[in-house]
Design a protein around this motif. Sequence first.
Motif, PDB file in Angstrom:
ATOM      1  N   TYR A  39    -112.052  13.916 114.033  1.00 40.00           N
ATOM      2  CA  TYR A  39    -112.068  12.549 113.510  1.00 40.00           C
ATOM      3  C   TYR A  39    -110.663  11.965 113.462  1.00 40.00           C
ATOM      4  O   TYR A  39    -109.687  12.689 113.238  1.00 40.00           O
ATOM      5  CB  TYR A  39    -112.694  12.537 112.114  1.00 40.00           C
ATOM      6  CG  TYR A  39    -114.181  12.832 112.150  1.00 40.00           C
ATOM      7  CD1 TYR A  39    -115.087  11.843 112.523  1.00 40.00           C
ATOM      8  CD2 TYR A  39    -114.667  14.099 111.845  1.00 40.00           C
ATOM      9  CE1 TYR A  39    -116.449  12.108 112.575  1.00 40.00           C
ATOM     10  CE2 TYR A  39    -116.029  14.372 111.894  1.00 40.00           C
ATOM     11  CZ  TYR A  39    -116.913  13.375 112.260  1.00 40.00           C
ATOM     12  OH  TYR A  39    -118.257  13.630 112.319  1.00 40.00           O
ATOM     13  N   ALA A  40    -110.595  10.632 113.666  1.00 38.98           N
ATOM     14  CA  ALA A  40    -109.295   9.948 113.747  1.00 38.98           C
ATOM     15  C   ALA A  40    -108.413  10.714 114.737  1.00 38.98           C
ATOM     16  O   ALA A  40    -107.261  11.029 114.475  1.00 38.98           O
ATOM     17  CB  ALA A  40    -108.635   9.848 112.362  1.00 38.98           C
ATOM     18  N   GLU A  41    -108.986  11.002 115.910  1.00 38.63           N
ATOM     19  CA  GLU A  41    -108.408  11.993 116.825  1.00 38.63           C
ATOM     20  C   GLU A  41    -107.286  11.443 117.702  1.00 38.63           C
ATOM     21  O   GLU A  41    -106.572  12.208 118.348  1.00 38.63           O
ATOM     22  CB  GLU A  41    -109.533  12.620 117.662  1.00 38.63           C
ATOM     23  CG  GLU A  41    -109.100  13.589 118.744  1.00 38.63           C
ATOM     24  CD  GLU A  41    -108.203  14.734 118.256  1.00 38.63           C
ATOM     25  OE1 GLU A  41    -107.635  15.409 119.138  1.00 38.63           O
ATOM     26  OE2 GLU A  41    -108.035  14.950 117.060  1.00 38.63           O
ATOM     27  N   GLY A  42    -107.077  10.134 117.712  1.00 40.33           N
ATOM     28  CA  GLY A  42    -105.937   9.614 118.475  1.00 40.33           C
ATOM     29  C   GLY A  42    -106.066   9.864 119.963  1.00 40.33           C
ATOM     30  O   GLY A  42    -107.058   9.488 120.592  1.00 40.33           O
ATOM     31  N   LEU A  89    -114.464   3.635 108.551  1.00 43.28           N
ATOM     32  CA  LEU A  89    -114.625   2.860 107.324  1.00 43.28           C
ATOM     33  C   LEU A  89    -115.936   2.080 107.300  1.00 43.28           C
ATOM     34  O   LEU A  89    -116.508   1.846 106.235  1.00 43.28           O
ATOM     35  CB  LEU A  89    -113.450   1.896 107.149  1.00 43.28           C
ATOM     36  CG  LEU A  89    -112.078   2.552 107.085  1.00 43.28           C
ATOM     37  CD1 LEU A  89    -111.000   1.496 106.937  1.00 43.28           C
ATOM     38  CD2 LEU A  89    -112.003   3.560 105.945  1.00 43.28           C
ATOM     39  N   ASN A  90    -116.410   1.677 108.463  1.00 42.22           N
ATOM     40  CA  ASN A  90    -117.561   0.771 108.509  1.00 42.22           C
ATOM     41  C   ASN A  90    -118.768   1.286 109.275  1.00 42.22           C
ATOM     42  O   ASN A  90    -119.875   0.784 109.087  1.00 42.22           O
ATOM     43  CB  ASN A  90    -117.126  -0.576 109.110  1.00 42.22           C
ATOM     44  CG  ASN A  90    -116.071  -1.255 108.259  1.00 42.22           C
ATOM     45  OD1 ASN A  90    -116.274  -1.472 107.072  1.00 42.22           O
ATOM     46  ND2 ASN A  90    -114.925  -1.557 108.849  1.00 42.22           N
ATOM     47  N   ASP A  91    -118.571   2.259 110.155  1.00 38.09           N
ATOM     48  CA  ASP A  91    -119.687   2.787 110.935  1.00 38.09           C
ATOM     49  C   ASP A  91    -120.229   4.049 110.267  1.00 38.09           C
ATOM     50  O   ASP A  91    -119.466   4.819 109.681  1.00 38.09           O
ATOM     51  CB  ASP A  91    -119.229   3.140 112.358  1.00 38.09           C
ATOM     52  CG  ASP A  91    -118.704   1.922 113.107  1.00 38.09           C
ATOM     53  OD1 ASP A  91    -119.051   0.797 112.725  1.00 38.09           O
ATOM     54  OD2 ASP A  91    -117.940   2.111 114.078  1.00 38.09           O
ATOM     55  N   LYS A 110    -105.905   4.341  99.888  1.00 39.53           N
ATOM     56  CA  LYS A 110    -106.410   5.233  98.838  1.00 39.53           C
ATOM     57  C   LYS A 110    -107.851   4.953  98.445  1.00 39.53           C
ATOM     58  O   LYS A 110    -108.615   5.874  98.185  1.00 39.53           O
ATOM     59  CB  LYS A 110    -105.514   5.135  97.603  1.00 39.53           C
ATOM     60  CG  LYS A 110    -104.190   5.848  97.799  1.00 39.53           C
ATOM     61  CD  LYS A 110    -103.535   6.167  96.485  1.00 39.53           C
ATOM     62  CE  LYS A 110    -102.146   6.732  96.693  1.00 39.53           C
ATOM     63  NZ  LYS A 110    -102.115   7.950  97.511  1.00 39.53           N
ATOM     64  N   ASP A 111    -108.223   3.688  98.389  1.00 38.11           N
ATOM     65  CA  ASP A 111    -109.594   3.379  97.961  1.00 38.11           C
ATOM     66  C   ASP A 111    -110.626   3.688  99.044  1.00 38.11           C
ATOM     67  O   ASP A 111    -111.827   3.544  98.825  1.00 38.11           O
ATOM     68  CB  ASP A 111    -109.713   1.922  97.491  1.00 38.11           C
ATOM     69  CG  ASP A 111    -109.413   0.909  98.586  1.00 38.11           C
ATOM     70  OD1 ASP A 111    -108.975   1.301  99.689  1.00 38.11           O
ATOM     71  OD2 ASP A 111    -109.621  -0.292  98.344  1.00 38.11           O
ATOM     72  N   GLN A 112    -110.164   4.137 100.210  1.00 40.09           N
ATOM     73  CA  GLN A 112    -111.065   4.480 101.315  1.00 40.09           C
ATOM     74  C   GLN A 112    -111.076   5.976 101.632  1.00 40.09           C
ATOM     75  O   GLN A 112    -111.962   6.464 102.332  1.00 40.09           O
ATOM     76  CB  GLN A 112    -110.631   3.722 102.584  1.00 40.09           C
ATOM     77  CG  GLN A 112    -110.614   2.209 102.419  1.00 40.09           C
ATOM     78  CD  GLN A 112    -109.796   1.522 103.505  1.00 40.09           C
ATOM     79  OE1 GLN A 112    -108.903   2.123 104.103  1.00 40.09           O
ATOM     80  NE2 GLN A 112    -110.107   0.268 103.771  1.00 40.09           N
ATOM     81  N   GLN A 113    -110.092   6.698 101.114  1.00 48.34           N
ATOM     82  CA  GLN A 113    -109.900   8.093 101.538  1.00 48.34           C
ATOM     83  C   GLN A 113    -111.103   8.978 101.241  1.00 48.34           C
ATOM     84  O   GLN A 113    -111.582   9.712 102.116  1.00 48.34           O
ATOM     85  CB  GLN A 113    -108.632   8.656 100.888  1.00 48.34           C
ATOM     86  CG  GLN A 113    -107.363   8.056 101.464  1.00 48.34           C
ATOM     87  CD  GLN A 113    -106.109   8.420 100.676  1.00 48.34           C
ATOM     88  OE1 GLN A 113    -106.174   9.121  99.658  1.00 48.34           O
ATOM     89  NE2 GLN A 113    -104.959   7.946 101.131  1.00 48.34           N
TER      90      GLN A 113
END
Length: 197
Positions: A39-42, A89-91, A110-113
């Motif tokens: 995830y968030a693999e760049g 965040l949305n999917d 922080k509010d999404q972590q």
Amino acid sequence: MNRWDDRYKHDRYFYGTKPNAFLAQQYAVFEHLPHVACYAEGEGRNAVFLATKGHQVTAYDYAQEGLRKTAELAEQFDTTVETKHHDLLNDTIEPAQYDGAVMIFGHFAKDQQLHVLEQIMTSLKPGGIFLMEVYEEAQLAYKTGGPPNIDYLYAEETLRDWAQQYEVLHFDCVEVTRHEGVGHKGLCKVVQVIVKK
């Protein structure tokens, strides 16, 4: 084009092509897990590393340019990685589909972590293993990589509390040296977590 697409559109691999050192050191936890998600693999360095070890790997990222380079890097290493354009965040992610998951330096406000972490854990089958390395709040003073904003760094205690709901295989907040492309250069402060669902 988002800022990550802009960062990844160049020929160079911003964080290099070698896997993250923590993932490489702890690889044994994934050895017998067939399907792993990154995830968030760049640009794909960790996904390709796992694919070369024989895993079926799915790489998720918000940047199309990163996914394009992931596919190119896999080709260079004579392997394949499935890529998915995805906004953590949305999917939503289909539950209980992976045996393992990895997130290296996936930084969110922080509010999404915790939402992101729960999304990742939901995607794991029971018994699945999640490994991550992220920058701790103290990293702000090191200036050797990561977001230059404390709101996008992780608090050790928050992650420690979060991890307790799972079986904790490894938890450390430690100084390490990371030389990963031009993006991570030198001594830094990270939180390292491995949990089992």
